[in-house]
Design a protein around this motif. Structure first.
Motif, PDB file in Angstrom:
ATOM      1  N   LEU A  70       0.828  -1.201   0.000  1.00 10.22           N
ATOM      2  CA  LEU A  70       0.000   0.000   0.000  1.00 10.22           C
ATOM      3  C   LEU A  70       0.865   1.253   0.000  1.00 10.22           C
ATOM      4  CD1 LEU A  70      -3.272   0.644   1.872  1.00 10.22           C
ATOM      5  CD2 LEU A  70      -1.430   2.302   2.109  1.00 10.22           C
ATOM      6  N   GLN A  71       1.919   1.254   0.823  1.00  6.95           N
ATOM      7  CA  GLN A  71       2.789   2.431   0.902  1.00  6.95           C
ATOM      8  C   GLN A  71       3.529   2.677  -0.411  1.00  6.95           C
ATOM      9  OE1 GLN A  71       4.984   2.834   4.829  1.00  6.95           O
ATOM     10  NE2 GLN A  71       4.077   0.825   5.131  1.00  6.95           N
ATOM     11  N   LYS A  72       3.714   1.637  -1.210  1.00  8.86           N
ATOM     12  CA  LYS A  72       4.371   1.793  -2.512  1.00  8.86           C
ATOM     13  C   LYS A  72       3.384   2.249  -3.582  1.00  8.86           C
ATOM     14  CE  LYS A  72       7.986  -1.713  -1.803  1.00  8.86           C
ATOM     15  NZ  LYS A  72       8.489  -3.038  -2.257  1.00  8.86           N
ATOM     16  N   GLN A  73       2.175   1.672  -3.557  1.00  9.87           N
ATOM     17  CA  GLN A  73       1.244   1.874  -4.663  1.00  9.87           C
ATOM     18  C   GLN A  73       0.462   3.181  -4.570  1.00  9.87           C
ATOM     19  OE1 GLN A  73      -1.219  -1.607  -5.455  1.00  9.87           O
ATOM     20  NE2 GLN A  73       0.465  -2.986  -4.919  1.00  9.87           N
ATOM     21  N   VAL A  74       0.160   3.634  -3.353  1.00  9.92           N
ATOM     22  CA  VAL A  74      -0.636   4.861  -3.230  1.00  9.92           C
ATOM     23  C   VAL A  74       0.084   6.076  -3.809  1.00  9.92           C
ATOM     24  CG1 VAL A  74      -1.620   6.491  -1.589  1.00  9.92           C
ATOM     25  CG2 VAL A  74      -2.086   4.058  -1.347  1.00  9.92           C
ATOM     26  N   PRO A  75       1.366   6.316  -3.496  1.00  8.40           N
ATOM     27  CA  PRO A  75       2.038   7.465  -4.123  1.00  8.40           C
ATOM     28  C   PRO A  75       2.055   7.378  -5.649  1.00  8.40           C
ATOM     29  CG  PRO A  75       3.310   6.684  -2.247  1.00  8.40           C
ATOM     30  CD  PRO A  75       2.234   5.671  -2.489  1.00  8.40           C
ATOM     31  N   ILE A  76       2.158   6.155  -6.201  1.00  7.99           N
ATOM     32  CA  ILE A  76       2.128   5.992  -7.657  1.00  7.99           C
ATOM     33  C   ILE A  76       0.767   6.415  -8.201  1.00  7.99           C
ATOM     34  CG2 ILE A  76       2.208   4.294  -9.520  1.00  7.99           C
ATOM     35  CD1 ILE A  76       4.245   2.729  -7.849  1.00  7.99           C
ATOM     36  N   GLU A  77      -0.300   6.035  -7.505  1.00  5.80           N
ATOM     37  CA  GLU A  77      -1.647   6.401  -7.946  1.00  5.80           C
ATOM     38  C   GLU A  77      -1.867   7.913  -7.855  1.00  5.80           C
ATOM     39  OE1 GLU A  77      -5.619   5.881  -9.305  1.00  5.80           O
ATOM     40  OE2 GLU A  77      -3.823   4.625  -9.385  1.00  5.80           O
ATOM     41  N   ILE A  78      -1.361   8.525  -6.797  1.00  4.95           N
ATOM     42  CA  ILE A  78      -1.502   9.981  -6.646  1.00  4.95           C
ATOM     43  C   ILE A  78      -0.771  10.701  -7.773  1.00  4.95           C
ATOM     44  CG2 ILE A  78      -0.858  11.946  -5.193  1.00  4.95           C
ATOM     45  CD1 ILE A  78      -1.403  10.195  -2.752  1.00  4.95           C
ATOM     46  N   GLU A  79       0.416  10.238  -8.098  1.00  2.64           N
ATOM     47  CA  GLU A  79       1.182  10.869  -9.171  1.00  2.64           C
ATOM     48  C   GLU A  79       0.482  10.667 -10.518  1.00  2.64           C
ATOM     49  OE1 GLU A  79       4.158  13.296 -10.496  1.00  2.64           O
ATOM     50  OE2 GLU A  79       3.682  12.709  -8.433  1.00  2.64           O
ATOM     51  N   PHE A  80      -0.114   9.488 -10.711  1.00  6.68           N
ATOM     52  CA  PHE A  80      -0.861   9.232 -11.945  1.00  6.68           C
ATOM     53  C   PHE A  80      -2.027  10.210 -12.074  1.00  6.68           C
ATOM     54  CE2 PHE A  80      -4.742   7.287 -13.630  1.00  6.68           C
ATOM     55  CZ  PHE A  80      -4.371   7.125 -14.962  1.00  6.68           C
ATOM     56  N   LEU A  81      -2.778  10.406 -10.987  1.00  9.32           N
ATOM     57  CA  LEU A  81      -3.909  11.329 -11.021  1.00  9.32           C
ATOM     58  C   LEU A  81      -3.451  12.748 -11.307  1.00  9.32           C
ATOM     59  CD1 LEU A  81      -5.973   9.998  -7.984  1.00  9.32           C
ATOM     60  CD2 LEU A  81      -6.598   9.831 -10.384  1.00  9.32           C
ATOM     61  N   LYS A  82      -2.318  13.132 -10.735  1.00 12.15           N
ATOM     62  CA  LYS A  82      -1.790  14.476 -10.972  1.00 12.15           C
ATOM     63  C   LYS A  82      -1.448  14.662 -12.448  1.00 12.15           C
ATOM     64  CE  LYS A  82       2.085  17.463  -9.653  1.00 12.15           C
ATOM     65  NZ  LYS A  82       3.314  17.571  -8.823  1.00 12.15           N
ATOM     66  N   ASP A  83      -0.739  13.696 -13.026  1.00 11.77           N
ATOM     67  CA  ASP A  83      -0.366  13.792 -14.442  1.00 11.77           C
ATOM     68  C   ASP A  83      -1.607  13.748 -15.336  1.00 11.77           C
ATOM     69  OD1 ASP A  83       2.270  13.896 -13.664  1.00 11.77           O
ATOM     70  OD2 ASP A  83       2.664  11.770 -14.043  1.00 11.77           O
ATOM     71  N   ASP A  84      -2.548  12.877 -14.984  1.00 12.44           N
ATOM     72  CA  ASP A  84      -3.757  12.743 -15.787  1.00 12.44           C
ATOM     73  C   ASP A  84      -4.561  14.043 -15.780  1.00 12.44           C
ATOM     74  OD1 ASP A  84      -5.780  10.815 -17.154  1.00 12.44           O
ATOM     75  OD2 ASP A  84      -6.950  11.806 -15.595  1.00 12.44           O
TER      76      ASP A  84
END
Length: 444
Positions: A70-84
């Protein structure tokens, strides 16, 4: 290495708090992504559902005890949403810029047609519509009106009574040697001005992502430039406006980033410690792109509150974990010891199996570093037992590590001294503490 130790503890509660913080930030990122994309008309129901589906999958990682994932995947998802979201904003800005550029071309074409058709007997209503287009007023069926004007150009050049200048303009607008479509005529006569395209792009960004008020001064300046007929002066004004707008869009982007940061922090404070920041949360709700004055102050305040709250929670969890672990090994743990540890910086625990000796646990639990050591509770003792006590404590410490590990806590040694490397520390308990212990012993 069984003497005094410096250890670091990370509790399961602390890790769960970290994971909860990740999820709170993700929920805030999704809320911002959803609201902004919806406002821009750049969000479908399928995309919304897919994003919330991914959020639910990440929440389930806690139930599956996959906290590291979870600690690895959540920051990736947040960054994806920001870029999107940035891509969606760019598409929306580009759409507005294209609309503004089209409107500009239509105004210019209408003005050109009015000049070419001057003096020709045409419908007054149609000429009024063409005049309105040239002045930038809203008119329905703009393309149809321009096409009608283009259709009249062929007859203008042959019409008697026109001045030489009018006839030359008509001949330039329509080449008699080969019939042209409206699109071909536009391609031949519309002049592209790169500076105007950049200006329209910047203005579109302000209108789309900021607000109307931020774009108004530049729209007024652009109208003055459009009215300027002197080429040198017009060029100077265009160059100046390009530079001003470039800086304005950079400032707008920076303000939006700060405001988004404040909103994310305010959301986290509202979840963690709302009672400590009631007034500040109300002030944060009043902040906007037009009211940025308190933003930096509130960002600093909320950041400090969050750090202090998480640190306090983690420290309490660490103290409780160690004390509960020592209680499981047979050490006497009384109510209020965690508070006394926080206040005095240390606490001493006895064990009935080793009278006259105990364990001292101290240090600042806020940073996770603790000091643990066996201690003597009296100066009147057989010091030859000291090494035996330290050796016993060595085994108990290993049991403490194993016990904490079963609960999801991690206790690791950062530094340790050998048995007998330093004399056993003597800790004299105060009278009240000693009386409490004697009464407890008598009851036992």
């Amino acid at each position: 290495m069984s003497g005094p130790k410096v250890v670091r503890i990370v509790t399961r509660e602390e890790i769960l708090d970290i994971c909860a913080g990740h999820l709170r930030r993700l929920e805030q990122a999704i809320a911002r992504w959803e609201a902004q994309a919806q406002r821009l008309g750049q969000l479908s129901e399928q995309e919304r559902a897919a994003t919330h589906g991914r959020l639910q999958q990440l929440r389930q990682l806690i139930e599956a005890d996959r906290l590291v994932d979870l600690q690895k995947q959540v920051p990736i998802e947040i960054e994806f949403l920001k870029d999107d979201l940035q891509q969606r904003e760019q598409r929306a800005v580009q759409q507005v810029a294209q609309q503004r550029q089209l409107a500009r071309r239509q105004r210019e074409n209408a003005a050109t047609l009015l000049g070419a058709l001057q003096g020709k007997a045409l419908s007054a209503e149609w000429l009024q519509q063409l005049q309105a287009i040239a002045e930038g007023q809203p008119v329905a069926a703009v393309e149809s009106i321009l096409a009608q004007g283009f259709a009249h150009l062929g007859a203008v050049a042959q019409e008697p009574g026109l001045s030489e200048a009018q006839q030359q303009l008509a001949r330039r607008l329509q080449d008699d040697s080969a019939p042209q479509t409206l699109a071909q005529w536009r391609a031949a006569h519309e002049q592209k001005e790169p500076r105007l395209e950049r200006i329209e792009q910047h203005i579109a960004q302000l209108l789309t992502l900021d607000d109307q008020a931020s774009a108004d001064p530049y729209l007024a300046a652009l109208r003055l430039i459009d009215a300027e007929t002197r080429a040198p002066q017009r060029n100077l004004l265009l160059d100046s406006l390009v530079l001003e707008l470039a800086q304005a869009t950079r400032d707008s982007q920076e303000r939006r980033a700060r405001l988004a940061r404040l909103q994310a922090l305010a959301s986290e404070v509202a979840s963690l410690c709302p009672a400590a920041a009631g007034a500040e949360l109300s002030r944060a709700e009043q902040c906007s792109l037009a009211n940025m004055a308190p933003v930096d102050e509130l960002i600093a305040r909320f950041s400090a509150l969050i750090e202090a709250e998480l640190q306090q929670r983690a420290a309490l969890a660490r103290r409780q974990a160690v004390l509960e672990g020592l209680a499981g090994l047979g050490y006497e743990v009384r109510e209020g010891m965690a508070t006394a540890w926080a206040k005095d910086g240390r606490v001493v625990l006895r064990k009935s199996a080793t009278p006259g000796y105990g364990v001292e646990v101290g240090g600042n639990a806020d940073n996770g570093r603790l000091q643990v050591r066996a201690v003597a509770l009296s100066a009147q003792r057989d010091t030859r037992r000291d090494k035996d006590i330290e050796t016993i404590w060595c085994g108990e410490f290993q049991r403490l590590q194993a016990l904490l590990a079963t609960q999801g806590d991690d206790l690791s040694i950062e530094k340790a001294l050998a048995v007998g490397a330093v004399p056993l520390k003597e800790v004299l308990l105060d009278d009240a503490q000693q009386a409490d212990r004697e009464q407890a012993h008598q009851r036992t």
